[in-house]
Design an enzyme around this catalytic site. Structure first.
Site, PDB file in Angstrom:
ATOM      1  CE  LYS A 177      -2.452  -0.770   5.454  1.00  0.00           C
ATOM      2  NZ  LYS A 177      -1.901  -0.347   4.239  1.00  0.00           N
TER       3      LYS A 177
HETATM    4  C1  LIG Z   1      -1.022  -0.955   3.007  1.00  0.00           C
HETATM    5  C2  LIG Z   1       0.125  -1.883   2.872  1.00  0.00           C
HETATM    6  C3  LIG Z   1       1.280  -1.542   2.153  1.00  0.00           C
HETATM    7  C4  LIG Z   1       1.376  -0.313   1.307  1.00  0.00           C
HETATM    8  O1  LIG Z   1       1.239   0.859   2.013  1.00  0.00           O
HETATM    9  P1  LIG Z   1       1.159   2.251   1.214  1.00  0.00           P
HETATM   10  O2  LIG Z   1       1.385   3.254   2.313  1.00  0.00           O
HETATM   11  O3  LIG Z   1      -0.204   2.331   0.630  1.00  0.00           O
HETATM   12  O4  LIG Z   1       2.229   2.259   0.206  1.00  0.00           O
HETATM   13  C5  LIG Z   1       2.344  -2.413   2.159  1.00  0.00           C
HETATM   14  N1  LIG Z   1       2.281  -3.588   2.820  1.00  0.00           N
HETATM   15  C6  LIG Z   1       1.182  -3.965   3.496  1.00  0.00           C
HETATM   16  C7  LIG Z   1       1.191  -5.266   4.210  1.00  0.00           C
HETATM   17  C8  LIG Z   1       0.061  -3.137   3.521  1.00  0.00           C
HETATM   18  O5  LIG Z   1      -1.042  -3.524   4.163  1.00  0.00           O
END
Ligand SMILES: *Cc1c(COP(=O)(O)O)cnc(C)c1O
Length: 376
Positions: A177
């Site tokens: 991210k």
């Molecule tokens: C990465 C992601 C998640 C999940 O995030 P985590 O921190 O891994 O639980 C949820 N929604 C979207 C759109 C994502 O890209």
């Protein structure tokens, strides 16, 4: 190899981790509190609740809002499966909604209008690729139908205004991210009462948290069903360092996106670039659409051979086996067309301008070589 995403970690993060280890206090302490305050203020919010992941954050929001069995929640199908899974965890039913268009691949207001029913309680907006859903139209939609607005802001860390559209928003600090704590997440909510409920639910439903109990012999009670969705001091310390660099990183993501938008029409004119204008965005990923009939897997293989990694965002949720069983026959034509043609190009602040040119060159070459194979 040019990778599609890359965490940026270095000496500052190492120093922050060492400091926590030397302090001897490793979870739910001063770092977590400071991370919550700083992340909130970077998004013009009052306060935040740090959690173990965005998925945990989404579940926490829904549970704290009392959404559960018998309820329906509108969610775009073009998202990561965690968004819809979080609805299922509560016993509620996710109702999947199409995207607006290939140029604007965000949850469609028109399709959402047709899917609101007497059981609908909430809608989860996903700021896909980092591009913010229109807050004016969605607030109006929620008000007209008496729905709660929730944001999956996993792609939008650092975009001011995101996290304040509705009742609450969940962010992700997973390794790919815009900023990372390896695993981690955070929830913004405008209502202080809702934040307090989420704080208690985050720590097993106990009436006082680890930090408050430190040094006291005080007992506790459990007044609600909670979970263990805590974040620890080590990750919060990394998060504080990363947060300090986020604005600069997102600005670089913007520059790189602008460069892609300049080079793609010139070097690969058959490719469609969604979000045609530079809308409000955290520029999380760089999705493009191949022309209809192109062999996406062959293009991805040819690009990999040229040293460029790509990805795909996302296989539509309603086409995943577990969801197909739950909603057989569901057809979302714009989402299906988009997902069949989408390829995600590398985008992260570690890229140089010449890397972008190299990616676009590899894409152009891959399209040419694979279309020759097709016609041969
Ligand atoms: C990465 C992601 C998640 C999940 O995030 P985590 O921190 O891994 O639980 C949820 N929604 C979207 C759109 C994502 O890209």
């Amino acid at each position: 190899m040019i990778s599609v995403a890359e965490p940026l970690l270095g000496e500052d993060e190492k120093a922050a981790l060492s400091e926590v280890i030397e302090s001897g206090w490793i979870t739910m302490g001063e770092k977590v509190q400071r991370f919550e305050r700083n992340f909130a203020s970077a998004h013009s919010a009052d306060d935040a609740v740090a959690v173990g992941s965005c998925t945990a954050g989404l579940h926490l929001i829904l549970a704290a809002l009392g959404i559960g069995s018998g309820d329906e929640v509108l969610v775009p199908s073009l998202t990561f499966v965690a968004t819809t899974n979080s609805v299922l965890y509560t016993g509620a039913v996710p109702v999947l909604v199409d995207i607006h268009s290939a140029e604007q691949p965000l949850i469609s207001l028109a399709d959402a209008e047709t899917k609101v029913g007497p059981r609908t309680r909430a809608v989860i907006l996903v700021h896909y690729a980092g591009y913010a859903c229109d807050e004016v139209q969605w607030r109006d939609f929620a008000a007209r139908h008496g729905l709660l607005l929730i944001e999956d802001a996993a792609h939008a860390s650092g975009l001011d205004g995101v996290g304040q559209i509705g009742a609450a928003a969940a962010f992700s600090f997973y390794g790919n991210k815009n900023m990372t704590t390896a695993e981690g997440g955070l929830v913004l909510a405008r209502d202080a009462g809702l934040r307090e409920r989420m704080r208690q639910m985050r720590g097993h439903g106990l009436t006082s948290g680890t930090f408050q109990r430190h040094g006291k012999a005080a007992g506790y009670d459990v007044t609600m069903l909670g979970f263990n969705y805590r974040l620890d001091e080590l990750r919060a310390a990394v998060g504080l360092v990363q947060l300090g660099k986020l604005a600069q990183w997102n600005a670089r993501r913007r520059e790189l996106t602008q460069l892609y938008r300049k080079l793609l029409p010139a070097m690969a004119p058959e490719v469609t670039v969604p979000f045609a204008v530079m809308e409000r965005s955290a520029f999380h990923i760089m999705p493009v659409l191949l022309p209809g009939g192109a062999d996406r897997d062959a293009v991805a293989r040819a690009m990999l051979a040229a040293g460029v990694q790509t990805s795909m965002h996302y296989p539509p949720v309603h086409q995943l086996a577990i969801y197909r069983r739950m909603m057989p026959g569901l057809c979302l034509p714009r989402t299906e067309d988009y997902a069949a043609r989408e390829i995600t190009l590398p985008l992260h602040p570690g890229l140089r301008d010449e890397d972008v040119a190299c990616v676009v060159g590899a894409l152009s070459g891959a399209l040419q070589s694979t279309s020759m194979e097709l016609s041969a």
